[in-house]
Motif scaffolding. Structure first.
Motif, short mmCIF file in Angstrom:
data_model
loop_
_atom_site.label_atom_id
_atom_site.label_comp_id
_atom_site.label_asym_id
_atom_site.label_seq_id
_atom_site.Cartn_x
_atom_site.Cartn_y
_atom_site.Cartn_z
N ARG A 2 0.84 -1.30 -0.30
CA ARG A 2 -0.24 -0.13 -0.05
C ARG A 2 0.92 0.92 -0.15
NH1 ARG A 2 -4.79 -0.70 4.44
NH2 ARG A 2 -2.96 1.19 5.60
N ARG A 3 0.48 1.91 -0.72
CA ARG A 3 1.23 3.48 -0.72
C ARG A 3 -0.03 4.26 -0.52
NH1 ARG A 3 3.07 5.75 -6.03
NH2 ARG A 3 2.05 4.90 -7.33
N ILE A 4 0.19 5.79 -0.56
CA ILE A 4 -0.57 6.84 -1.04
C ILE A 4 -0.22 7.47 -2.98
CG2 ILE A 4 -1.22 9.30 -0.66
CD1 ILE A 4 -0.40 9.31 1.38
N ALA A 5 -0.85 7.10 -3.55
CA ALA A 5 -0.65 7.14 -4.66
C ALA A 5 -0.38 8.93 -5.23
CB ALA A 5 -1.42 6.54 -5.91
N LEU A 6 -2.04 9.56 -4.92
CA LEU A 6 -2.13 11.07 -5.21
C LEU A 6 -2.53 11.70 -4.20
CD1 LEU A 6 -3.98 10.76 -8.62
CD2 LEU A 6 -1.86 11.45 -8.55
N VAL A 7 -2.22 13.26 -4.35
CA VAL A 7 -2.30 14.20 -2.60
C VAL A 7 -2.96 15.21 -3.60
CG1 VAL A 7 -1.71 15.84 -1.44
CG2 VAL A 7 -0.71 13.15 -1.14
N THR A 8 -4.31 15.45 -3.71
CA THR A 8 -4.27 16.65 -3.94
C THR A 8 -4.17 18.22 -3.68
OG1 THR A 8 -6.72 15.24 -4.25
CG2 THR A 8 -7.18 18.54 -4.56
N LEU A 9 -3.71 19.09 -4.53
CA LEU A 9 -3.32 20.43 -4.24
C LEU A 9 -4.34 21.17 -5.32
CD1 LEU A 9 -1.00 22.34 -3.49
CD2 LEU A 9 -0.17 22.23 -5.35
N VAL A 10 -4.84 21.96 -4.48
CA VAL A 10 -5.67 23.04 -5.02
C VAL A 10 -5.61 24.38 -5.76
CG1 VAL A 10 -8.02 24.35 -4.53
CG2 VAL A 10 -7.68 22.44 -3.87
N VAL A 11 -5.55 24.67 -7.10
CA VAL A 11 -4.54 25.41 -7.62
C VAL A 11 -5.94 26.28 -8.55
CG1 VAL A 11 -2.88 23.82 -8.41
CG2 VAL A 11 -4.78 24.15 -9.76
N ASP A 12 -5.07 27.65 -9.08
CA ASP A 12 -6.05 28.77 -9.51
C ASP A 12 -6.41 28.53 -10.81
OD1 ASP A 12 -6.77 30.44 -7.55
OD2 ASP A 12 -5.13 31.93 -7.76
N ASP A 13 -5.64 28.17 -11.16
CA ASP A 13 -5.44 27.32 -13.19
C ASP A 13 -4.16 25.99 -13.35
OD1 ASP A 13 -6.10 28.99 -15.93
OD2 ASP A 13 -3.97 28.10 -16.05
N TYR A 14 -5.41 25.86 -14.17
CA TYR A 14 -4.12 24.14 -15.25
C TYR A 14 -3.40 24.36 -15.20
CZ TYR A 14 -8.93 21.56 -13.53
OH TYR A 14 -10.25 21.37 -13.01
N ASP A 15 -3.54 25.50 -16.20
CA ASP A 15 -2.73 25.50 -17.11
C ASP A 15 -1.47 25.88 -16.26
OD1 ASP A 15 -3.44 24.29 -19.67
OD2 ASP A 15 -4.56 25.80 -19.93
N GLU A 16 -1.05 27.37 -16.07
CA GLU A 16 -0.32 27.79 -14.72
C GLU A 16 0.91 26.63 -13.80
OE1 GLU A 16 -1.14 31.06 -13.20
OE2 GLU A 16 -2.38 30.10 -11.46
N ALA A 17 -0.21 26.00 -13.47
CA ALA A 17 0.18 25.30 -12.25
C ALA A 17 0.87 24.00 -12.94
CB ALA A 17 -1.08 24.21 -11.44
N ILE A 18 0.74 23.74 -14.44
CA ILE A 18 1.39 22.52 -15.20
C ILE A 18 2.44 22.83 -14.97
CG2 ILE A 18 1.73 21.22 -17.28
CD1 ILE A 18 -1.64 20.90 -16.95
N ARG A 19 2.86 24.18 -15.25
CA ARG A 19 4.37 25.58 -16.28
C ARG A 19 4.56 25.51 -15.59
NH1 ARG A 19 0.54 27.60 -19.13
NH2 ARG A 19 0.03 29.75 -17.74
#
Length: 130
Positions: A2-19
């Motif tokens: 078992r492992r933690i696979a994902l942690v949610t991070l709340v962002v304003d904008d998908y594209d700026e966060a991806i960059r």
């Protein structure tokens, strides 16, 4: 296993966060898929696929979530990015415009410096001892 696979991070904008996470921090974009409700399923990881916990970048919905962007842990360091070469990653991140809130310091557990992401969430860049 078992492992933690994902942690949610709340962002304003998908594209700026991806960059930010791919360009400034050197993460890898694992998935960017549209969802029927108009949102996107966006996952980034710092290492090779499946070798650690990924971040699910989730665009804030509503005032309550928007108020949490950049302060998801109440001003405490909430995220820990391990490295095997602190000097290399610190220099690369600094050159990419990442804001470090302190100079690197040596602790019994490793070399560490606090930085903030594009929204102000606090992270440790940490090269553990050993």
């Amino acid at each position: 296993m078992r492992r933690i696979a994902l942690v949610t991070l709340v962002v304003d904008d998908y594209d700026e966060a991806i960059r930010f996470y791919t360009d400034a921090l050197g993460f890898r974009l694992v998935e960017d898929a549209p969802r029927p409700d108009g949102s996107r399923w966006v996952v980034v990881e710092p290492g090779a696929r499946g070798t650690g916990t990924g971040l699910l970048l989730a665009r804030a919905k509503g005032d309550g979530q928007a108020a949490r962007v950049g302060d998801q842990t109440g001003g405490r360091v909430g995220f820990f990015l391990h490295t095997d070469d602190f000097a290399r990653d610190h220099a690369r991140m600094t050159a990419a415009g990442v804001t470090f809130l302190e100079d690197p310091r040596h602790e019994p557990y490793g070399t560490v410096a606090v930085f903030q992401d594009l929204y102000g969430n606090r992270w440790d860049l940490l090269q553990p001892v050993g």
